[in-house]
Design an enzyme around this catalytic site. Structure first.
Site, PDB file in Angstrom:
ATOM      1  N   MET A  35       6.491   7.543  17.241  1.00 41.08           N
ATOM      2  CA  MET A  35       6.098   8.463  16.179  1.00 41.08           C
ATOM      3  C   MET A  35       4.718   9.090  16.375  1.00 41.08           C
ATOM      4  O   MET A  35       4.533  10.288  16.165  1.00 41.08           O
ATOM      5  CB  MET A  35       6.149   7.738  14.834  1.00 41.08           C
ATOM      6  CG  MET A  35       6.049   8.665  13.643  1.00 41.08           C
ATOM      7  SD  MET A  35       6.414   7.830  12.083  1.00 41.08           S
ATOM      8  CE  MET A  35       8.169   7.533  12.254  1.00 41.08           C
TER       9      MET A  35
ATOM     10  N   ARG B 111      -5.007  10.370   2.941  1.00 39.19           N
ATOM     11  CA  ARG B 111      -3.698  10.877   3.340  1.00 39.19           C
ATOM     12  C   ARG B 111      -2.706  10.905   2.175  1.00 39.19           C
ATOM     13  O   ARG B 111      -1.933  11.847   2.007  1.00 39.19           O
ATOM     14  CB  ARG B 111      -3.145   9.993   4.473  1.00 39.19           C
ATOM     15  CG  ARG B 111      -1.733  10.343   4.923  1.00 39.19           C
ATOM     16  CD  ARG B 111      -1.706  11.566   5.780  1.00 39.19           C
ATOM     17  NE  ARG B 111      -0.344  11.953   6.122  1.00 39.19           N
ATOM     18  CZ  ARG B 111      -0.028  13.050   6.789  1.00 39.19           C
ATOM     19  NH1 ARG B 111      -0.979  13.860   7.193  1.00 39.19           N
ATOM     20  NH2 ARG B 111       1.217  13.338   7.070  1.00 39.19           N
TER      21      ARG B 111
ATOM     22  N   LYS C 118       0.821  -1.211   0.000  1.00 34.75           N
ATOM     23  CA  LYS C 118       0.000   0.000   0.000  1.00 34.75           C
ATOM     24  C   LYS C 118       0.855   1.261   0.000  1.00 34.75           C
ATOM     25  O   LYS C 118       0.633   2.192  -0.786  1.00 34.75           O
ATOM     26  CB  LYS C 118      -0.918  -0.003   1.226  1.00 34.75           C
ATOM     27  CG  LYS C 118      -1.628   1.319   1.521  1.00 34.75           C
ATOM     28  CD  LYS C 118      -2.453   1.213   2.791  1.00 34.75           C
ATOM     29  CE  LYS C 118      -3.140   2.527   3.130  1.00 34.75           C
ATOM     30  NZ  LYS C 118      -2.235   3.491   3.784  1.00 34.75           N
ATOM     31  N   ASN C 119       1.848   1.323   0.888  1.00 41.69           N
ATOM     32  CA  ASN C 119       2.614   2.559   1.038  1.00 41.69           C
ATOM     33  C   ASN C 119       3.512   2.834  -0.169  1.00 41.69           C
ATOM     34  O   ASN C 119       3.816   3.988  -0.458  1.00 41.69           O
ATOM     35  CB  ASN C 119       3.447   2.509   2.324  1.00 41.69           C
ATOM     36  CG  ASN C 119       2.571   2.592   3.560  1.00 41.69           C
ATOM     37  OD1 ASN C 119       1.443   3.073   3.504  1.00 41.69           O
ATOM     38  ND2 ASN C 119       3.073   2.114   4.683  1.00 41.69           N
TER      39      ASN C 119
ATOM     40  N   ASP D  60       4.309   0.882  11.731  1.00 37.42           N
ATOM     41  CA  ASP D  60       3.043   0.263  11.334  1.00 37.42           C
ATOM     42  C   ASP D  60       2.878  -1.151  11.866  1.00 37.42           C
ATOM     43  O   ASP D  60       1.769  -1.703  11.827  1.00 37.42           O
ATOM     44  CB  ASP D  60       2.923   0.242   9.808  1.00 37.42           C
ATOM     45  CG  ASP D  60       2.514   1.591   9.235  1.00 37.42           C
ATOM     46  OD1 ASP D  60       2.131   2.469  10.018  1.00 37.42           O
ATOM     47  OD2 ASP D  60       2.578   1.761   8.006  1.00 37.42           O
TER      48      ASP D  60
ATOM     49  N   ASP E  88      -5.574   7.890   8.843  1.00 42.28           N
ATOM     50  CA  ASP E  88      -5.750   7.365  10.199  1.00 42.28           C
ATOM     51  C   ASP E  88      -5.696   8.472  11.241  1.00 42.28           C
ATOM     52  O   ASP E  88      -4.904   9.406  11.135  1.00 42.28           O
ATOM     53  CB  ASP E  88      -4.644   6.353  10.528  1.00 42.28           C
ATOM     54  CG  ASP E  88      -4.816   5.047   9.764  1.00 42.28           C
ATOM     55  OD1 ASP E  88      -5.968   4.700   9.480  1.00 42.28           O
ATOM     56  OD2 ASP E  88      -3.798   4.401   9.471  1.00 42.28           O
TER      57      ASP E  88
END
EC number: 2.5.1.7
Length: 436
Positions: free
Chosen positions: A343, A97, A22-23, A321, A121
């Site tokens: 983070m 995002r 996904k990223n 993540d 998120d």
């Protein structure tokens, strides 16, 4: 709103293939805006966030041709920049995002880029300063409409290469700056750049299009600007977050699972972090084999005997993540673990749902939680819960699959944002999960 009903406590068995990352896909798809030529992307995950971005690109005027399963050809030869000033764009761009990463390519190629405050998120403050400070360093003028929460950067005379030191090693910030710099006049150096595999993939793709980027894989990138970029074909890596999720699932449900085609060389410290929790992983070619942990798994202490601490860090450190996955897996380990989420200050708040299921967790502050493992002597209990974000959602799903009884997870759209047809794929290895 959809729900999952899950009957827990069932051992699973079989093979599962991770989806495309996904990223990485969020970056790669935005890069198609840098050229008027055709770009073919393979292994695109069929998930909500990616499909939203593809729709947004289509509304921008990008031609989209589906070639078959998970392969799409894009051509941005007739981009409609006027769409950026419409109410429809403010709504669409604000719901995702990843939409922030269209700004760099648009600024580089068309001299301007706009974006509403992006969604995503709700895991704490997610600043955009790194992106826009990078654009400003390249010569763009920045403006922000506080009433509409609308950002804009403009460089009608083009961008100019420069040296910059990023204030944080932001993955999306680095990606955005790199995509802007590839068409700038002169040379740009980016120090404290993110160096995640997905960022490396973006740089390799851009180089195949004619960009001149060196230092790929390090935190110092050098970008020599070029006049124009051409088309290419690119394949997205398997999703390392999904791979970590399946490792956690196998351990928690005492299941024998093989994860296929994981691209071991791009997993970094992920396998070793799970091994520290006592989980057995075997490398079989490019697959991961996890045997059934019928006797549980025991946490390794630090060499001086102190409690194991697992913390996130920029690559090649452990990805934030996967901390939610590690936390839920630790609830049934033999031993204790300190989870330190540096983070995001809201990401650990989902632990109250695990506590309701019987987990022993002490939330020390918004960033740290101590997990006291049950060693499977006390099984988690089924409950009804709601998914607050993608990674917490999959963690709660793993907890439900290991729990005694039938659990209900609400707001499963959060899970669908990051995991492709997860209920179908889990049923294929024996899970009792129903979407309603």
């Amino acid at each position: 709103m959809g729900i999952f009903k899950i009957e827990g406590g069932i051992q699973l068995k079989g093979e599962i293939t991770p989806q495309g990352a996904k990223n990485e896909a969020l970056q790669i798809l935005c890069a198609v805006l840098l050229t008027p030529e055709k770009v073919t992307i393979n292994n695109i995950p069929d998930i909500i966030d990616i499909n939203k971005l593809i729709t947004l690109l289509g509304n921008l005027g990008v031609k989209i041709q589906k070639n078959g399963n998970s392969s799409i050809t894009f051509q941005a030869d007739e981009v409609n920049m006027g769409y950026l000033e419409t109410e429809a764009f403010k709504k669409e761009g604000g719901s995702l995002r990843g939409s922030i990463m269209i700004v760099g390519p648009l600024l580089a190629r068309f001299g301007k880029g706009y974006i509403p405050k992006p969604g995503g998120d709700k895991i704490g403050r997610r600043r955009l300063d790194t992106h826009f400070e990078g654009f400003i360093n390249l010569g763009a003028k920045f403006r922000y409409n506080r009433e509409d929460h609308f950002y804009g950067v403009e460089a009608p005379d083009g961008l100019t290469g420069t040296d910059m030191l990023l204030d944080e090693a932001s993955v999306t910030g680095t990606a955005n700056i790199v995509m802007a710099a590839v068409l700038a006049k002169g040379t740009t150096t980016v120090y404290n750049a993110a160096c995640e595999p997905y960022l490396q993939q973006l740089c390799k793709m851009l180089n195949s299009m004619g960009a001149k980027i060196s230092g790929v894989g390090s935190n110092l990138l050098t970008i020599e600007g070029v006049e124009a970029l051409g088309g290419c074909e690119h394949r997205i890596l398997p999703d390392m977050i999904e791979i970590g999720s399946w490792i956690g699932l196998a351990a928690m449900t005492k299941s024998e699972i093989t994860i296929k085609n994981v691209s071991w060389e791009n997993l970094g410290v992920i396998p070793n972090v799970f091994r520290k929790l006592g989980i057995t992983l075997e490398k079989k070619g490019d697959d991961i084999f996890i045997p059934a942990h019928v006797n549980g798994y025991e946490v390794k202490t630090d060499i001086d005997g102190s409690i194991l601490t697992i913390a996130d860090a920029p690559w090649p450190g452990f990805t934030p993540d996967l901390l939610s996955i590690v936390l839920v897996v630790a609830t049934q380990a033999k031993g204790d673990v300190l989870i330190h989420q540096k983070m995001f200050e809201s990401r650990l708040f989902f632990v109250d749902k695990l506590i309701d299921m019987g987990a022993k967790i002490i939330l020390c502050d918004p960033h740290r939680a101590v997990v006291i493992g049950h060693d499977f002597k006390s099984q988690l209990k089924a409950t009804t819960m709601s998914s607050p974000d993608i990674r917490a959602g999959i963690s709660l799903l793993i907890a439900a699959l290991s729990a005694k009884g039938t659990s209900t997870i609400q707001n499963i759209e959060q899970i669908d944002r990051g995991y492709e047809r997860i209920d179908e794929r889990l049923r294929a290895i024996g899970a009792n999960i129903v979407r309603a």
